[in-house]
Write an enzyme that holds these catalytic residues in place. Structure first.
Site, PDB file in Angstrom:
ATOM      1  N   GLY A 296      26.190  56.969  25.952  1.00 48.89           N
ATOM      2  CA  GLY A 296      25.067  57.891  25.818  1.00 48.89           C
ATOM      3  C   GLY A 296      24.167  57.558  24.642  1.00 48.89           C
ATOM      4  N   SER A 297      23.706  58.598  23.963  1.00 51.33           N
ATOM      5  CA  SER A 297      22.685  58.425  22.922  1.00 51.33           C
ATOM      6  C   SER A 297      23.172  57.668  21.698  1.00 51.33           C
ATOM      7  CB  SER A 297      22.163  59.800  22.495  1.00 51.33           C
ATOM      8  OG  SER A 297      21.480  60.428  23.571  1.00 51.33           O
ATOM      9  N   THR A 298      24.467  57.397  21.592  1.00 49.80           N
ATOM     10  CA  THR A 298      24.944  56.636  20.436  1.00 49.80           C
ATOM     11  C   THR A 298      24.432  55.193  20.448  1.00 49.80           C
ATOM     12  OG1 THR A 298      27.006  56.101  21.608  1.00 49.80           O
ATOM     13  CG2 THR A 298      27.021  58.016  20.123  1.00 49.80           C
ATOM     14  N   VAL A 299      23.861  54.718  21.572  1.00 50.77           N
ATOM     15  CA  VAL A 299      23.295  53.365  21.597  1.00 50.77           C
ATOM     16  C   VAL A 299      21.809  53.364  21.240  1.00 50.77           C
ATOM     17  CG1 VAL A 299      24.948  52.696  23.383  1.00 50.77           C
ATOM     18  CG2 VAL A 299      22.613  53.300  24.030  1.00 50.77           C
ATOM     19  N   LYS A 300      21.206  54.521  21.066  1.00 51.95           N
ATOM     20  CA  LYS A 300      19.774  54.553  20.751  1.00 51.95           C
ATOM     21  C   LYS A 300      19.424  53.803  19.460  1.00 51.95           C
ATOM     22  CE  LYS A 300      18.684  58.694  23.437  1.00 51.95           C
ATOM     23  NZ  LYS A 300      18.426  60.140  23.440  1.00 51.95           N
TER      24      LYS A 300
END
Length: 569
Positions: A296-300
């Protein structure tokens, strides 16, 4: 005449002597035959007893398995001396008066014990009980029952119990590694038994040591990278959050960003390796290395880093995200709400899906996947841990526009908690990648995967996530600057995404002023009103980071008077 007489007398004397010799030889042969008959018919039992009473045997000298310790030398797996009780059924007298006492010592019904002897009457070796205490073994030895023998061996004991079970693993009753590091380094840990010649009596007692044949070589010590103090703390906090939110499972990983060493790795549910009598096989998995999830957003932060590396963006570059949705072919990308115009820092702070999709659509189609690959996503680590998963990173082609869009905010790929923690190391080390290690090691020169300055820029952007406007205010650590990113993703079910179940994640770095730790907390399927990464996983990060920074004696990022005191030392 006298000559003929003398000749006759000489022949007679020779004939007499021959008969005497023949008679003596006959008597000798008769004596030997008589003795043979006597031995065969009357002394057979005596000879058998004498052969049994004085027999030379080769006896194994057991070698204990190597000790496993944490980075500070605290024992994680040790071998304690125990004994095995075995029997030679051919020598067992089923009417022996001490068999009842033997059954009590072995905690076996006497009927079952006698049945084992009867059903194995033609065998010369059967185990009765493995890994009994030395006290029980001595009590069995004192009974002196013919055919009952006691051998020394070792049993593996795990002082940390369930706290480090998934990483350390365990052995079977024969001392062979079955899980974890016990299995991965089985050859290294296994000792080489020695041997010696001994004389034993008929009941198996050693009555004389004759000579040594080969010395025993003990197993080698294995020093892991984990710090048992951090391991206990991480395990405690993870167990508490999984129970509080009635989650299905959870994992936590703490890495040293200077070396890539794993300082702690814990999972829920766990098990006690010292008592596996009621073991649930599902609890055996080291989920931090075997279970995959979409990050999820942890790769942003990786998407932001890829944009900065194009040279066309700076942290202040503004991206128009109104009205909070956008179409990418057949897919609709949505933000939590309309955030309007956001600079790159704001995209991280607000976790804007629209913002990162617009960035990735302005890059070469393979720039972000290449950067993720360089960060270790979709690759097996070098730990050698059995059962570790590689995860999945799609090999995109230019026409896969929707896949490029979803990749930018963490869908369409899969990672393990360890891989996610590893991918944050370059943000903590200004672009230097260090592969993870489960063994204690010296610092090494890593691999540069981002230009100097980019990692620091993204790290400062992630610090705003913990600020008043961010999505992880509950990740704040008093006295220290920390940075990180939340993630909340729908779980995948049998027919696609399950809209009622979530995996919540927080990946963070501490302290920002001198990054030392990369920490990932993953909680699978929390239940109740709190389901987001900032509500479930972020508080765990805060408590673990606070404790770890203090245990490692890292100075707080604080106030001018403290800085003056430090400077004056």
């Amino acid at each position: 005449m006298s000559s003929e007489t003398e000749q006759t007398q000489t022949l007679a004397a020779r004939s007499w002597r021959m008969w005497v010799v023949f008679l003596l030889l006959s008597l000798a042969v008769a004596g030997v035959l008589a003795k043979l008959v006597s031995l065969y018919w009357t002394d057979q039992a005596f000879l058998q007893n004498q052969g049994d009473a004085r027999s030379i045997r080769t006896m194994l000298i057991p070698a204990h398995r190597g000790v496993i310790t944490d980075r500070n030398g605290e024992p994680l797996a040790v071998s304690a001396p125990v004994a095995s009780i075995w029997a030679d059924p051919k020598l067992i007298d089923l009417q022996h008066p001490y068999l009842n006492r033997l059954s009590q010592l072995l905690e076996m019904p006497q009927d079952s014990l006698l049945e084992r002897f009867s059903s194995n009457a033609e065998r010369r070796f059967i185990y009765l009980r493995r890994q009994v205490t030395p006290e029980v073994a001595e009590s069995v030895r004192v009974l002196g029952i013919p055919g009952i023998n006691v051998d020394r061996e070792y049993r593996r004991f795990y002082p940390a119990g369930e706290v480090a079970a998934h990483l350390v693993g365990f052995t079977n009753v024969d001392g062979d590694g079955q899980e974890g590091m016990e299995l991965a380094f089985d050859d290294w840990l296994t000792g080489e038994p020695g041997s010696k010649l001994v004389m034993r009596d008929r009941v198996g007692r050693t009555i004389r040591h004759i000579r040594s044949i080969q010395d025993a070589h003990q197993g080698d010590e294995l020093q892991l990278s984990i710090d048992l103090r951090l391991q206990y703390m991480a395990y405690r906090e993870l167990k508490a959050v999984v129970e509080a939110h009635q989650a299905d499972a959870g994992s936590i990983v703490i890495l040293d960003t200077h070396t890539g060493e794993v300082l702690a790795m814990a999972n829920q549910p766990s098990y006690n390796p010292n008592d596996r009598s009621r073991l649930d096989p599902a609890a055996l998995r080291n989920r931090a290395m075997t279970d995959l999830f979409e990050p999820g957003s942890t790769v942003k932060p990786m998407t932001i880093a890829a944009a900065l590396m194009t040279g066309r963006y700076t942290p202040e570059t503004v991206v128009h995200t109104t009205p909070g949705t956008m179409r990418v072919r057949s897919a609709t990308i949505r933000d939590f709400r309309d955030y309007g115009d956001l600079d790159l820092t704001g995209i991280i702070t607000k976790s804007s899906n629209v913002g990162v999709v617009k960035l990735v659509m302005d890059m070469e189609y393979d720039r972000l996947p290449r950067l993720m690959h360089n960060f270790g996503i979709g690759q097996m680590s070098t730990t050698g841990f059995p059962g570790e998963r590689t995860g999945y990173l799609p090999d995109l082609v230019e026409r896969q526009v929707v896949e490029r869009a979803t990749l930018s905010y963490g869908y369409g790929l899969s990672v393990t908690p360890l891989q996610l923690a590893q991918s944050y190391i370059p943000f903590a080390s200004d672009g230097i990648f260090h592969p993870v290690s489960l063994l204690k090691k010296e610092p090494e020169i890593g691999t540069r995967v981002m230009p100097p300055g980019v990692g620091n820029q993204v790290l400062q952007m992630m610090e705003t996530v913990i600020g008043p406007q961010g999505t992880a205010r509950r990740a704040a650590v008093e006295g220290y600057r920390v940075a990180g990113k939340t993630g909340t993703v729908h779980r995948i079910g049998g027919s696609g995404y399950n809209r009622e179940e979530y995996t919540t994640v927080f990946a963070g770095i501490a302290p920002v002023s001198d990054p030392r730790l990369a920490i990932v907390v993953m909680v699978d399927n929390p239940k109740g009103r709190e389901i987001y990464g900032g509500e479930v996983a972020a508080p765990v990060f805060a408590r673990v980071a606070a404790g770890a920074l203090r245990l490692l004696n890292l100075d707080p990022d604080s106030w001018p008077e403290q800085k003056t005191q430090v400077a004056g030392r």
